[in-house]
Structure formats: structure tokens, C-alpha cells
Design an enzyme around this catalytic site. Structure first.
Site, PDB file in Angstrom:
ATOM      1  N   SER A  66      17.819  26.018  80.474  1.00  0.00           N
ATOM      2  CA  SER A  66      16.861  26.847  81.204  1.00  0.00           C
ATOM      3  C   SER A  66      17.252  28.320  81.084  1.00  0.00           C
ATOM      4  O   SER A  66      17.237  28.875  79.998  1.00  0.00           O
ATOM      5  CB  SER A  66      16.801  26.379  82.664  1.00  0.00           C
ATOM      6  OG  SER A  66      15.755  27.003  83.359  1.00  0.00           O
ATOM      7  N   HIS A 107      11.395  25.099  80.074  1.00  0.00           N
ATOM      8  CA  HIS A 107      10.444  24.363  80.932  1.00  0.00           C
ATOM      9  C   HIS A 107       9.032  24.578  80.384  1.00  0.00           C
ATOM     10  O   HIS A 107       8.068  24.733  81.136  1.00  0.00           O
ATOM     11  CB  HIS A 107      10.521  24.859  82.382  1.00  0.00           C
ATOM     12  CG  HIS A 107      11.860  24.696  83.021  1.00  0.00           C
ATOM     13  ND1 HIS A 107      12.287  23.514  83.577  1.00  0.00           N
ATOM     14  CD2 HIS A 107      12.859  25.590  83.202  1.00  0.00           C
ATOM     15  CE1 HIS A 107      13.506  23.693  84.086  1.00  0.00           C
ATOM     16  NE2 HIS A 107      13.875  24.933  83.852  1.00  0.00           N
ATOM     17  N   GLU A 127      11.349  20.340  78.799  1.00  0.00           N
ATOM     18  CA  GLU A 127      12.468  19.827  79.581  1.00  0.00           C
ATOM     19  C   GLU A 127      13.116  18.638  78.878  1.00  0.00           C
ATOM     20  O   GLU A 127      12.467  17.899  78.143  1.00  0.00           O
ATOM     21  CB  GLU A 127      11.978  19.443  80.974  1.00  0.00           C
ATOM     22  CG  GLU A 127      11.497  20.655  81.761  1.00  0.00           C
ATOM     23  CD  GLU A 127      11.066  20.322  83.164  1.00  0.00           C
ATOM     24  OE1 GLU A 127      11.051  19.126  83.527  1.00  0.00           O
ATOM     25  OE2 GLU A 127      10.738  21.266  83.918  1.00  0.00           O
TER      26      GLU A 127
END
EC number: 3.4.15.6
Length: 289
Positions: free
Chosen positions: A145, A187, A214
Site C-alpha cells: 500500500s 488498492h 489488493e
């Protein structure tokens, strides 16, 4: 420090990688041994590797650190250290410097990528990471992330997907500079970030945009040769063939026009060459890796 022809390995991850602890099946593979963290550990040298987790981006660094200790322990790795950096001073301590010097793998957690830049960029540990990344073929830098987004030179620092495809919706900052030829977003599918990555490419059409879903990542060798790992997709935006791009002449808030933007959708095992801008996909009968 300029990065040219580095020997090390980068593994950016789109977030929510399987740590063997999530109960919801959407965040897990069938076994963690087949998942992304297993790839990270293998690239770092296996179960005896020294892994240093940096949860600086997270607002709950203690909990995040514990999760990674448990995840790597499940994979048989016991030599895991948490480097809890919450200020620039923390990046200059003898303990932090010693850990980065002996690490086989440095793993950045998710959270706010701007915190990584604020506390670590141009610090002594950043310089050591870059030097080792350039010189050592078995040195791994991974990030999930925010930790993945911070790897690039031009870094996406924020932006509301609802305002995607309008001038100024995507906020850019300077990142750690490990991947100077790309911009990374994470994401990507679940949070609908197609528009903000497209705007980043419109701002910097010489750079590749990489959108990571993800539980999906890339193993990047020599800052060039990419292999997709994980259960989702990687979206590649190539602006080198743009026929029309009006980003520079628009006022903020104005809808953008981009034509002839090349987009690739890749999945587990597919490969991409950053310098050549070439895709190599697996045959349909190839096994999941």
C-alpha cells in the site's frame, strides 16, 4: 543518489496481502505458503533471512508490527525486527542504522506514504538502503500500500477517486526514488483509482503508471523486469503513445482528455519489461505461481 542499473529486488504490493490471520476469504489465498509474503521471504534468502519491518506509515505501528512478526513466523522466519520510526531522529539512531545494514529484506507497511517521506527520505538509513539496492542482488525492499507507493520518484500522495480524470485531482510529491521510471498506485481495483493514476501519467507521460490490486504485487529485478504475484491484477498505463493530452493547458477542476493511452491488465505470472515497455503473458494452461 542516482539509481542506474540496480542489482537489488523491489516487491511493491497493492495492500491487504495474505498474512495468514485474516478471516475474510477475500483477503486470503488458500495457504499463506503460496502467497505474496512467501515470495518476499524467498527473494530475501529464505527462512533464515533477516527481515526488518518499518511501520512508519501506519497510525497503529505496534499492531502492524505484531501482525508481520506473526505472518513471517508462520512462514518459518524468526529473524524479524520492527523498526518503529516516528521522527527523523529515529532514522539516525545507531540501532536503526545497524538493522538496515544487516537486513536481507526491508518491508514498509501501509498507511500514509507521506509519513515515510517525512521521516525517512534523505536520512542515513535511506542512503544505506539505496546503496545496498544498487550493489546487492539479494537485497530486497518490499512495501505494501503506502509502502509500495513511496518507492517511486514521482509519488502519488493523495487524491479523491470521485474527482478522477479532472485536472488537479491527483496530489503528487517526491518519493524514495527507488523506481524513477514509474508511478505506483495501490488498492487499485477496490478503491476505483483508475482516474487518479491516469492523471499521474498525464502529468508525467514519460513514466509508467502501475496500479496494484489488493493481495497482488510485482517482483521487480534490476528496476526493470517485473513478474506479477498474488491473487489479483496489475494495471499498466503507458502514456508514451498518447496522441492527445491536454493536462498542461487546463485549469484545476477541468475534465481531461487523453487519447491513445495504452493499458495492460496483467495477472499472476505475467511479466512486464519497464525499459522496453513489453508484455509477456503466460500461456492459458500455465499454473498459478
Amino acid at each position: 543518489m542516482s539509481i542506474r542499473n540496480p542489482k537489488g529486488i523491489l516487491i511493491p504490493i497493492g495492500g491487504n496481502e495474505d498474512k495468514g490471520i485474516e478471516k475474510h476469504e477475500i483477503y486470503t489465498l488458500e495457504f499463506i505458503e503460496e502467497g505474496i509474503l512467501a515470495h518476499v521471504l524467498k527473494a530475501a534468502g529464505g527462512k533464515d533471512a533477516c527481515v526488518v519491518v518499518i511501520p512508519t506509515a501506519s497510525s497503529i505501528p505496534v499492531e502492524v508490527g505484531e501482525n508481520y512478526i506473526q505472518a513471517f513466523s508462520t512462514l518459518g522466519c524468526k529473524n524479524v525486527h520492527i523498526l518503529d520510526i516516528r521522527s527523523r531522529e529515529d532514522s539516525e539512531t545507531p540501532e536503526a542504522i545497524a538493522l538496515i545494514k544487516k537486513a536481507n529484506c526491508v518491508m514498509f507497511s501501509g498507511g500514509d506514504q507521506s509519513r515515510i517521506i517525512k521521516f525517512i527520505e534523505n536520512s542515513t538509513i535511506h542512503d544505506i538502503m539505496v546503496e545496498r539496492f544498487i550493489k546487492e542482488s539479494n537485497f530486497v525492499i518490499s512495501g505494501t500500500s503506502a509502502g509500495a507507493m513511496a518507492m517511486s520518484f514521482e509519488m502519488i500522495a493523495g487524491g479523491n477517486p470521485k474527482d478522477g480524470f479532472t485536472k488537479g485531482a491527483t496530489i503528487m510529491r517526491k518519493g524514495l526514488g527507488l523506481l524513477p521510471e514509474v508511478v505506483i498506485d495501490t488498492h487499485f481495483i477496490r478503491r476505483g483509482r483508475f482516474g487518479r493514476t491516469a492523471e499521474a501519467v498525464a502529468k508525467f507521460p514519460n513514466l509508467l503508471g502501475i496500479g496494484l490490486a489488493e493481495d497482488t504485487g510485482l517482483i521487480i529485478k534490476n528496476a526493470n523486469e517485473c513478474t506479477v504475484i498474488g491473487s489479483g491484477m496489475v494495471i499498466i498505463f503507458d502514456g508514451s503513445t498518447l496522441a492527445h493530452n491536454n493536462e498542461k493547458i487546463l485549469e484545476d477542476g477541468t475534465p481531461m482528455t487523453m487519447t491513445n493511452l495504452t493499458v495492460h491488465v496483467l495477472s499472476n505470472g505475467d511479466q512486464y519489461n519497464i525499459k522496453e515497455r513489453q508484455v509477456k503473458v503466460l500461456p492459458l494452461e500455465a499454473p498459478f505461481i
